[in-house]
Design an enzyme around this catalytic site. Structure first.
Site, PDB file in Angstrom:
ATOM      1  N   HIS A   1      -0.267   1.107 -13.195  1.00 16.70           N
ATOM      2  CA  HIS A   1       0.148  -0.315 -13.278  1.00 16.70           C
ATOM      3  C   HIS A   1       1.931   0.281 -13.403  1.00 16.70           C
ATOM      4  O   HIS A   1       1.591   1.414 -14.364  1.00 16.70           O
ATOM      5  CB  HIS A   1      -0.088  -0.011 -15.043  1.00 16.70           C
ATOM      6  CG  HIS A   1       0.408  -1.715 -15.881  1.00 16.70           C
ATOM      7  ND1 HIS A   1      -0.013  -2.705 -15.451  1.00 16.70           N
ATOM      8  CD2 HIS A   1       1.178  -1.607 -16.305  1.00 16.70           C
ATOM      9  CE1 HIS A   1       0.968  -3.828 -15.884  1.00 16.70           C
ATOM     10  NE2 HIS A   1       1.777  -2.856 -16.634  1.00 16.70           N
TER      11      HIS A   1
ATOM     12  N   ASP B   1      -6.112  -3.684 -18.160  1.00 13.10           N
ATOM     13  CA  ASP B   1      -4.972  -2.722 -18.244  1.00 13.10           C
ATOM     14  C   ASP B   1      -5.158  -2.617 -20.096  1.00 13.10           C
ATOM     15  O   ASP B   1      -4.537  -1.834 -20.544  1.00 13.10           O
ATOM     16  CB  ASP B   1      -3.082  -3.589 -18.974  1.00 13.10           C
ATOM     17  CG  ASP B   1      -3.115  -4.126 -17.606  1.00 13.10           C
ATOM     18  OD1 ASP B   1      -3.056  -3.038 -16.449  1.00 13.10           O
ATOM     19  OD2 ASP B   1      -2.461  -4.524 -17.382  1.00 13.10           O
TER      20      ASP B   1
ATOM     21  N   ASN C   1       1.321   3.189  -2.420  1.00 13.25           N
ATOM     22  CA  ASN C   1       0.578   4.065  -3.292  1.00 13.25           C
ATOM     23  C   ASN C   1      -0.448   4.513  -2.849  1.00 13.25           C
ATOM     24  O   ASN C   1      -1.394   6.232  -2.242  1.00 13.25           O
ATOM     25  CB  ASN C   1       0.481   3.300  -5.102  1.00 13.25           C
ATOM     26  CG  ASN C   1       1.135   3.792  -5.380  1.00 13.25           C
ATOM     27  OD1 ASN C   1       1.275   4.577  -6.212  1.00 13.25           O
ATOM     28  ND2 ASN C   1       1.756   1.996  -6.357  1.00 13.25           N
TER      29      ASN C   1
ATOM     30  N   GLU D   1       5.296   6.493  -9.123  1.00 11.95           N
ATOM     31  CA  GLU D   1       3.778   6.401  -8.796  1.00 11.95           C
ATOM     32  C   GLU D   1       3.142   7.047  -8.409  1.00 11.95           C
ATOM     33  O   GLU D   1       1.877   8.094  -7.576  1.00 11.95           O
ATOM     34  CB  GLU D   1       3.120   4.782  -8.972  1.00 11.95           C
ATOM     35  CG  GLU D   1       4.327   4.094 -10.120  1.00 11.95           C
ATOM     36  CD  GLU D   1       3.945   2.810  -9.673  1.00 11.95           C
ATOM     37  OE1 GLU D   1       3.085   2.099  -8.505  1.00 11.95           O
ATOM     38  OE2 GLU D   1       4.768   1.967 -10.061  1.00 11.95           O
TER      39      GLU D   1
ATOM     40  N   LEU E   1      -4.722  -7.165  -6.559  1.00 10.53           N
ATOM     41  CA  LEU E   1      -4.234  -8.504  -7.891  1.00 10.53           C
ATOM     42  C   LEU E   1      -5.649  -9.131  -8.507  1.00 10.53           C
ATOM     43  O   LEU E   1      -4.999 -10.453  -8.592  1.00 10.53           O
ATOM     44  CB  LEU E   1      -2.834  -8.845  -6.703  1.00 10.53           C
ATOM     45  CG  LEU E   1      -1.859  -8.151  -6.723  1.00 10.53           C
ATOM     46  CD1 LEU E   1      -0.693  -9.181  -6.029  1.00 10.53           C
ATOM     47  CD2 LEU E   1      -1.451  -7.855  -8.457  1.00 10.53           C
ATOM     48  N   LYS E   2      -7.139  -8.985  -7.673  1.00  8.26           N
ATOM     49  CA  LYS E   2      -7.575  -9.797  -8.753  1.00  8.26           C
ATOM     50  C   LYS E   2      -8.759  -9.436  -9.467  1.00  8.26           C
ATOM     51  O   LYS E   2      -8.631  -8.060  -9.255  1.00  8.26           O
ATOM     52  CB  LYS E   2      -9.097  -9.929  -7.229  1.00  8.26           C
ATOM     53  CG  LYS E   2      -8.511 -10.959  -5.793  1.00  8.26           C
ATOM     54  CD  LYS E   2      -8.116 -12.604  -6.392  1.00  8.26           C
ATOM     55  CE  LYS E   2      -7.543 -13.184  -5.685  1.00  8.26           C
ATOM     56  NZ  LYS E   2      -7.212 -14.541  -5.441  1.00  8.26           N
TER      57      LYS E   2
ATOM     58  N   GLY F   1       0.953  -1.046  -0.073  1.00  8.68           N
ATOM     59  CA  GLY F   1      -0.365  -0.131  -0.493  1.00  8.68           C
ATOM     60  C   GLY F   1       1.086   1.599  -0.387  1.00  8.68           C
ATOM     61  O   GLY F   1       0.115   2.280   0.956  1.00  8.68           O
TER      62      GLY F   1
HETATM   63  C1  GRF Z   1       2.821  -0.876  -7.745  1.00  9.61           C
HETATM   64  O1  GRF Z   1       3.790  -0.896  -8.362  1.00  9.61           O
HETATM   65  C2  GRF Z   1       1.962  -0.366  -8.897  1.00  9.61           C
HETATM   66  O2  GRF Z   1       1.771   0.303 -10.053  1.00  9.61           O
HETATM   67  C3  GRF Z   1       0.820  -2.080  -9.065  1.00  9.61           C
HETATM   68  O3  GRF Z   1       1.594  -2.596  -7.657  1.00  9.61           O
HETATM   69  C4  GRF Z   1       2.217  -2.303  -7.146  1.00  9.61           C
HETATM   70  C5  GRF Z   1       1.484  -2.136  -5.897  1.00  9.61           C
HETATM   71  O4  GRF Z   1       3.169  -1.237  -4.814  1.00  9.61           O
HETATM   72  N1  GRF Z   1      -0.334  -2.445  -9.622  1.00  9.61           N
HETATM   73  P1  GRF Z   1       1.807  -0.566  -3.505  1.00  9.61           P
HETATM   74  O5  GRF Z   1       1.303  -1.610  -3.029  1.00  9.61           O
HETATM   75  O6  GRF Z   1       1.548   0.755  -3.667  1.00  9.61           O
HETATM   76  O7  GRF Z   1       3.648  -0.531  -3.071  1.00  9.61           O
END
Ligand code: GRF
Length: 220
Positions: free
Chosen positions: A107, A148, A19, A177, A88-89, A17
């Site tokens: 992504h 995607d 992001n 990101e 991831l689902k 988490g």
């Molecule tokens: C990131 O690289 C995002 O682009 C991908 O999954 C990763 C998540 O990382 N979809 P985090 O859990 O936010 O550290």
């Protein structure tokens, strides 16, 4: 979303988490965006812990295939925008259609390259390195029925450096990101809906030091 109200954002995440953390840090008053719910299919996900620390409501998705339950929970929380941040689902079709044009995903590569089924996590960075590409970088896009493939909202180029390991490339992209995703969410909150961001001026060149604030929402 009623005019004058903050945009209520739900973040779905399966991992650490980081992001989500960038969003929690950015979506604070006076910004018109509020992280109103953090949901995960993984009960021990770091994302849930970060949400609890920020005193944001959390929800463990017991059955990620149960679209009706997910839509009901999001409606109950009056969510305006869903952000998939390392979720991831597969999001059930019911949720995608209920939030058509109001769900975004981040992504870690420049779509439409290096995306699609099975392309997640380190596999993405390994594929970028194996291809010999000299530029990578994150993409934020709207989610539709195809993995995607939804319309792209924002991208930022990040250089692939000679001798990069997948981990080094991941970390360089991840740092960007953390700037790009909040930029997209705040622009959506200001506009009342997700908008495409385009880089301003002539500063759009591969750089480990992105100047995200120079990105502007496209006039529509
Ligand atoms: C990131 O690289 C995002 O682009 C991908 O999954 C990763 C998540 O990382 N979809 P985090 O859990 O936010 O550290």
């Amino acid at each position: 979303m009623p005019e004058g109200d903050d945009m209520k954002v739900a973040v779905l995440a399966s991992g650490s988490g980081s992001n989500l953390q960038a969003l929690l840090d950015a979506c604070r008053p006076p910004e018109p965006a509020q992280i109103a719910l953090v949901a995960s299919n993984v009960p021990g996900a770091g994302a849930l812990e970060r949400a609890r620390r920020a005193e944001v409501p959390t929800w463990v998705i017991a059955d990620p295939t149960d679209g009706a339950a997910i839509v009901a929970k999001l409606r109950e929380a009056r969510i305006d925008l869903i952000v998939l941040a390392g979720y991831l689902k597969l999001v059930p079709a019911e949720v995608v259609s209920a939030f058509d044009g109001r769900m975004v995903n981040i992504h870690p590569a420049l779509l439409p390259s290096f995306g699609g089924k099975g392309m997640y996590g380190m596999r993405v960075h390994q594929a970028v390195l194996a291809s010999g590409a000299t530029v990578s970088g994150p993409t934020v896009h709207l989610v539709n029925a195809e993995y995607d493939r939804g319309p792209i909202l924002a991208q930022w180029p990040v250089p692939v450096l000679p001798g990069d390991t997948p981990e080094q490339l991941r970390d360089r992209v991840l740092a960007v990101e953390h700037q790009l995703l909040p930029a997209v969410v705040l622009a959506a909150a200001h506009a009342g809906r997700p908008v495409r961001l385009t880089p301003g001026g002539v500063s759009f060149s591969p750089s480990p030091k992105p100047t995200i604030p120079s990105m502007t929402a496209e006039p529509s």
